[in-house]
Design a protein around this motif. Structure first.
Motif, PDB file in Angstrom:
ATOM      1  N   ALA A  11       0.835  -1.208   0.000  1.00 58.02           N
ATOM      2  CA  ALA A  11       0.000   0.000   0.000  1.00 58.02           C
ATOM      3  C   ALA A  11       0.867   1.254   0.000  1.00 58.02           C
ATOM      4  CB  ALA A  11      -0.930  -0.020   1.205  1.00 58.02           C
ATOM      5  N   ALA A  12       1.957   1.251   0.795  1.00 56.65           N
ATOM      6  CA  ALA A  12       2.831   2.427   0.850  1.00 56.65           C
ATOM      7  C   ALA A  12       3.501   2.669  -0.495  1.00 56.65           C
ATOM      8  CB  ALA A  12       3.886   2.245   1.943  1.00 56.65           C
ATOM      9  N   ALA A  13       3.941   1.595  -1.155  1.00 60.33           N
ATOM     10  CA  ALA A  13       4.587   1.737  -2.458  1.00 60.33           C
ATOM     11  C   ALA A  13       3.603   2.236  -3.509  1.00 60.33           C
ATOM     12  CB  ALA A  13       5.196   0.410  -2.880  1.00 60.33           C
ATOM     13  N   ARG A  14       2.367   1.783  -3.442  1.00 55.68           N
ATOM     14  CA  ARG A  14       1.350   2.257  -4.395  1.00 55.68           C
ATOM     15  C   ARG A  14       1.124   3.763  -4.235  1.00 55.68           C
ATOM     16  NH1 ARG A  14      -3.085  -2.448  -5.228  1.00 55.68           N
ATOM     17  NH2 ARG A  14      -1.658  -4.218  -5.119  1.00 55.68           N
ATOM     18  N   THR A  15       1.080   4.207  -2.991  1.00 58.21           N
ATOM     19  CA  THR A  15       0.892   5.634  -2.745  1.00 58.21           C
ATOM     20  C   THR A  15       2.057   6.440  -3.322  1.00 58.21           C
ATOM     21  OG1 THR A  15      -0.379   5.166  -0.739  1.00 58.21           O
ATOM     22  CG2 THR A  15       0.577   7.362  -0.947  1.00 58.21           C
ATOM     23  N   ARG A  16       3.266   5.924  -3.186  1.00 61.21           N
ATOM     24  CA  ARG A  16       4.438   6.623  -3.719  1.00 61.21           C
ATOM     25  C   ARG A  16       4.415   6.656  -5.251  1.00 61.21           C
ATOM     26  NH1 ARG A  16       9.645   4.112  -0.831  1.00 61.21           N
ATOM     27  NH2 ARG A  16      10.668   5.580  -2.275  1.00 61.21           N
ATOM     28  N   VAL A  17       3.993   5.563  -5.876  1.00 60.60           N
ATOM     29  CA  VAL A  17       3.897   5.541  -7.343  1.00 60.60           C
ATOM     30  C   VAL A  17       2.894   6.579  -7.821  1.00 60.60           C
ATOM     31  CG1 VAL A  17       3.157   4.182  -9.330  1.00 60.60           C
ATOM     32  CG2 VAL A  17       4.630   3.144  -7.592  1.00 60.60           C
ATOM     33  N   ALA A  40       3.513   9.871 -10.196  1.00 60.69           N
ATOM     34  CA  ALA A  40       2.782  10.120 -11.442  1.00 60.69           C
ATOM     35  C   ALA A  40       2.078  11.477 -11.411  1.00 60.69           C
ATOM     36  CB  ALA A  40       1.767   9.003 -11.673  1.00 60.69           C
ATOM     37  N   GLN A  41       1.495  11.840 -10.308  1.00 57.05           N
ATOM     38  CA  GLN A  41       0.767  13.113 -10.235  1.00 57.05           C
ATOM     39  C   GLN A  41       1.716  14.306 -10.314  1.00 57.05           C
ATOM     40  OE1 GLN A  41      -1.479  12.447  -6.622  1.00 57.05           O
ATOM     41  NE2 GLN A  41      -3.228  11.587  -7.734  1.00 57.05           N
ATOM     42  N   ARG A  42       2.901  14.173  -9.731  1.00 51.87           N
ATOM     43  CA  ARG A  42       3.868  15.278  -9.818  1.00 51.87           C
ATOM     44  C   ARG A  42       4.323  15.498 -11.257  1.00 51.87           C
ATOM     45  NH1 ARG A  42       5.730  12.710  -5.149  1.00 51.87           N
ATOM     46  NH2 ARG A  42       7.452  11.712  -6.287  1.00 51.87           N
TER      47      ARG A  42
END
Length: 473
Positions: free
Chosen positions: A261-267, A271-273
């Motif tokens: 879950a933490a890695a998904r949030t970082r991905v 992408a949004q940045r």
């Protein structure tokens, strides 16, 4: 010519040779005759055998004799049967087994190749009910040229199903129907390239048959990011400037890791940045055997993630049914690309699948198949643990394949070649790498193999590994 695929044939079609004066029991004579026909290729994979009563009546023996012969062949893995169903041939015949010319490897007896769903378990009766419903209730005008995005009934049915089962945030108006994952990712890369995308990130290793060649043809630079035990190494992704990344977060292909879950949030933050797109390939998430799978990434950021799904691994690849859950700003361009490609997917199949989903038949089919695939996976892992303990399965208990890394003293290409000489098809992992320096490994597909065939295959592989180790030394 092989036997009919229905069970309306007679014992004469099997060419059973019974000698009542012989000392060999009748059930063994019957089993030997059928076994020879399978090995010779006259009885092909999937062929239905006549009912035991029919064979017994034609041969003038008791039904119990024929039942015992069928059961023996089923125990050996030659036949398979289900309660109330036909008895069918369960193995591919070995072509020209007598051909042992020097330098010519034997025909494959057991194929661990990945990518084949057990299509013999396709729910024909349930699918036929949905076909009949569609053909008897759909207005004729619906069979004209389709909308490129697909039919509304399937949009709604997929949105309901994926929101319920995969935790997506799907809206029917954002669903685009395509002909499998291959076409879906090709349309998406085509649209992104037309919008100015220049760099695509892929997992390394990852599938080489879909996104990579399409991106290269479209003029995109393809960059690989290494995969760790839990999926893509996010710390390396975050240093890259790219326009899109293709991920298999719920069951990394091929290593089997699950992105946390933490890695998904970082991905998603990455992408949004960069205003990039995350392409989520959710190819077999329905088959998790030890616990419920994590929800799809699309549910976290539906404006950033394009969710790609397909019926190929769950029902049959021949259906050519896939779907994209796309951000609203991509839907029109994807629809236009789909129309340009083939004017839209077939309406009857779309409506049939929509009815199949709505009736709950898809859920029932998956409930039937999970224990079957789990038993086959368990048989493979157990056989490896017994015969080849150095080849330890990695990744979670899920999907339709297993990966094992090779120890340093075994060369991947040598093992694959030795396996072929022993009549096995097993793929190496190197062909799916961008970085050729990674460790060697083997990919075992098990979806279409019986538990007996899996055990026999691992036993033969153990001999091949021993042979390969001798060559390496």
């Amino acid at each position: 010519m092989g036997l009919s695929r229905t069970n309306s044939s007679t014992a004469a079609d099997l060419l059973i040779d019974v000698d009542r004066s012989a000392t060999e029991p009748l059930h063994r004579q019957i089993a030997s005759s059928i076994r020879r026909s399978i090995r010779a290729g006259r009885l092909r994979l999937g062929t239905s055998l006549p009912p035991t009563r029919t064979v017994a009546a034609d041969l003038g023996v008791s039904r119990g004799v024929v039942v015992e012969a069928y059961q023996q062949l089923a125990a050996e893995g030659y036949l398979t049967s289900r309660s109330g169903g036909y008895t069918r041939v369960a193995v591919d015949p070995a072509a020209t087994p007598e051909d042992h010319r020097p330098g010519v490897p034997p025909a494959a007896r057991i194929d661990f190749g990945y990518g084949r769903t057990d299509v013999s378990s396709f729910p024909r009766a349930a699918w036929l009910r949905s076909v009949r419903t569609v053909l008897t209730t759909t207005p004729s005008e619906r069979f004209a040229y389709p909308d490129g995005r697909g039919v509304p009934e399937l949009h709604a049915a997929l949105a309901d199903y994926l929101n319920r089962v995969r935790g997506t945030a799907a809206r029917p108006e954002n669903v685009v129907i395509c002909s499998g994952y291959g076409q879906g990712v090709a349309l998406l890369i085509q649209v992104l390239a037309a919008r100015g995308a220049r760099r695509l990130v892929v997992e390394d290793p990852s599938s080489d048959g879909d996104a990579r060649p399409v991106a290269i043809t479209a003029g995109l630079e393809v960059v690989g990011v290494p995969v760790g035990p839990d999926g893509i190494r996010v710390e390396e992704l975050e240093h890259l400037d790219a326009d899109a990344v293709v991920l298999t977060p719920s069951h990394q292909w091929p290593t089997g890791g699950v992105l946390s879950a933490a890695a998904r949030t970082r991905v998603i933050g990455w992408a949004q940045r960069r205003r990039a797109v995350v392409i989520e390939d959710d190819y077999d998430a329905e088959y998790r055997y030890d616990r419920s799978p994590l929800g799809a990434m699309q549910g976290l950021a539906p404006d950033t993630v394009v969710y790609c799904g397909t019926a190929s691994k769950t029902l049959a690849p021949g259906l050519r049914l896939g779907w994209l859950l796309a951000p609203a700003h991509l839907v029109d361009d994807l629809t236009a690309a789909k129309v340009l490609a083939d004017r839209g997917s077939g309406v009857i199949d779309q409506l049939t699948f929509a009815d199949f989903l709505t009736r709950g038949e898809f859920d029932r089919h998956l409930r039937r198949m999970r224990p079957i695939y789990r038993r086959r996976r368990d048989a493979l892992v157990a056989a490896l643990r017994t015969r080849l303990p150095e080849l330890e399965a990695v990744g979670v208990a899920a999907g339709q394949h297993v990966v094992t890394w090779l120890p340093p003293d075994l060369d991947e290409a040598t093992v694959v070649a030795a396996a072929a000489r022993h009549g096995l098809v097993v793929q190496g992992i190197s062909r799916y790498r961008l970085d050729p320096t990674g460790p060697g490994g083997l990919i075992f597909g098990y979806a279409t193999l019986t538990e007996r065939a899996i055990a026999d295959g691992v036993q033969a592989l153990a001999a091949a590994v021993s042979e390969a180790r001798g060559e390496s030394r």
